[in-house]
Design an enzyme around this catalytic site. Sequence first.
Site, short mmCIF file in Angstrom:
data_model
loop_
_atom_site.label_atom_id
_atom_site.label_comp_id
_atom_site.label_asym_id
_atom_site.label_seq_id
_atom_site.Cartn_x
_atom_site.Cartn_y
_atom_site.Cartn_z
N SER A 136 -15.04 40.30 -22.00
CA SER A 136 -14.25 41.09 -21.06
C SER A 136 -12.79 40.67 -21.17
CB SER A 136 -14.78 40.83 -19.64
OG SER A 136 -13.94 41.42 -18.68
N LYS A 162 -15.08 44.84 -23.58
CA LYS A 162 -14.84 45.47 -22.27
C LYS A 162 -13.38 45.27 -21.92
CE LYS A 162 -15.96 43.86 -17.60
NZ LYS A 162 -17.08 43.41 -16.74
N LYS A 164 -10.36 45.97 -18.88
CA LYS A 164 -10.13 46.31 -17.48
C LYS A 164 -9.18 47.49 -17.42
CE LYS A 164 -12.31 42.82 -15.49
NZ LYS A 164 -13.42 43.05 -14.56
N ASP A 189 -13.88 48.64 -17.25
CA ASP A 189 -14.25 48.17 -15.90
C ASP A 189 -13.07 48.38 -14.97
OD1 ASP A 189 -15.18 46.90 -13.63
OD2 ASP A 189 -15.44 44.92 -14.57
N GLU A 214 -17.55 50.89 -15.72
CA GLU A 214 -18.08 49.99 -14.70
C GLU A 214 -17.31 50.14 -13.39
OE1 GLU A 214 -18.19 45.96 -16.15
OE2 GLU A 214 -18.74 45.12 -14.21
N ASP A 239 -21.39 47.35 -10.50
CA ASP A 239 -21.23 45.90 -10.40
C ASP A 239 -21.15 45.58 -8.90
OD1 ASP A 239 -20.19 43.30 -10.24
OD2 ASP A 239 -18.57 43.59 -11.68
N LYS A 263 -25.12 40.16 -11.61
CA LYS A 263 -24.45 38.87 -11.48
C LYS A 263 -25.29 38.05 -10.52
CE LYS A 263 -19.71 40.34 -12.38
NZ LYS A 263 -18.40 40.71 -11.76
N GLY A 291 -20.11 38.46 -15.62
CA GLY A 291 -19.52 37.12 -15.58
C GLY A 291 -18.53 37.01 -14.45
#
Length: 376
Positions: A136, A162, A164, A189, A214, A239, A263, A291
Site C-alpha cells: 500500500s 494499492k 491511496k 483505497d 476500497e 475496510d 484487519k 495492514g
Amino acid sequence: MKLQEITIRQLKMKMKAPFTTSFGTFYDKEFLLLEVTDEQGNKGWGESVAFDAPWYNEETYKTNWIVLEDFLIPLVKDQDINHPDEINELFAPIRKNNMAKSTLEGAVWDLYAKRTNQTLASALGGDKKQIEVGISIGIQNSVDELLALIDEYVNEGYKRIKVKIKPGWDVDVIRAIRERFPDVPLMADANSAYRLEDVDLLKQLDEFNLTMIEQPLASDDIIDHATLQKQLKTPICLDESIHSLEDARKAIELGSCGIINIKIGRVGGLTESKKIHDYCQSKGIPVWCGGMLESGIGRAHNVALTTLSNFIMPGDTAGSERYWEKDIIDPEVTVENGYITVPSKTGIGYEPNMDLIETFTVKKKVYKLTNNEVVR
Ligand code: OSB
Ligand code: MG
C-alpha cells in the site's frame, strides 16, 4: 491455561518514510505491545493497532490501555482458558473497543499456539507455506514520485499495488499509473473520502481495470455503498465499515461490496477474523488481510491469518524494511518475489527482540493476575 502476568508497553518507532492517507499523515508510529505469561512461563505477544488519534476509527492506543486495564484484564483474571476462542466470549459484554480486545486476544492465541507446540497459522487452521503480498503506497507530493515508488515495488516483486486516493488525487493519478504500468494488478483505497454524490467521478475509475476500490464512502456506511456498487463495474472492498461477522453478513446481503478487507484489530481479534473468513468463503466473497503499519508483532499475526484458504487476494502485509530501519522481531518479515515464507517456529514464529523493544518503550506497566486484585 491460567494467565499469571500481563505487561503492557507503549512504544514509539520512527517510520522510514511518512505515510499519507486521505485522513492524515503518519511520521512516527506510537502503539502498544502486550505480553502475557502463563503458569508454565510461556509467553504470548499481541499488538494494538490503534493509532495515536481517532482518525481511522474511534480508538487510540491510550483508550486501548484504559479499556485493557479497567475491563479486559479483569475479565481474564482467574479464568482457566482452554482455547483462545473463549476470549471472544469473555469480552462480549464490552461493546466495541475492538482493537483493545484484539491486543490481548492475539497474545493469548500466540501463547496457546506455543503451549500446544504449533505455529499460530496451524492453530488457526491455515496451511499455506507462503503467502502472496501486495503493498500500500500513501499519497505522494507528485505523480512522478508515486510512479517511481511503484516502479521500485513492482521490481521488488510485490503482487499488487494499492494507492491511496482522495478528491483531487484520483482519476488523473490512476490514469498516469495505468499509462506507465498497463498490466500491474492495481487497486485504490479512499479511506472514506467520497460521498454518494461523487458517483460520476468514481465511475470514471471503471476504465482502469482496478481489482477493487476500497472504502470509497463513509466509515459507518453499508447502505450508500450498496447503491454505489450497483453503478460501478469495479468491485467495492469494505475496510472501515466491517467490525464483526454481523457487519460482514449485512454488507454481503445488501450487496455493499464484492470483497472484504479483514484487519484483525478492527474486528476484535483472530477468532472473529476467522469467522468472517469462513462466512465470506461460504458466500464466494474473497478476503484479504489489511495492514495498520504494524510492527513485527502485529505483522506476524497478519502473516499467520493470511494462511487461511479464502485469503485469495494479496494483502497489505509488506516486509518489515518497508516501514522500519530495524523491526522489533528476529528475523524480520522479508518478502521475496512477492511472497512471505510462513515461519515454522511455534506461535507467531518470530522472536521479539527485547533490546529493541526496551529501546522503543516509553511507558510500561506489569499486571500480576495471581493475587486477589489486579495489581497496577
Ligand atoms: O486503510 O488500509 C488502510 C494505513 C493506515 C491506516 C489505514 C490503512 C493503511 C494502509 C497501509 O493502507 C497498510 C499497511 O501497509 O500496513
Ligand atoms: Mg483501507
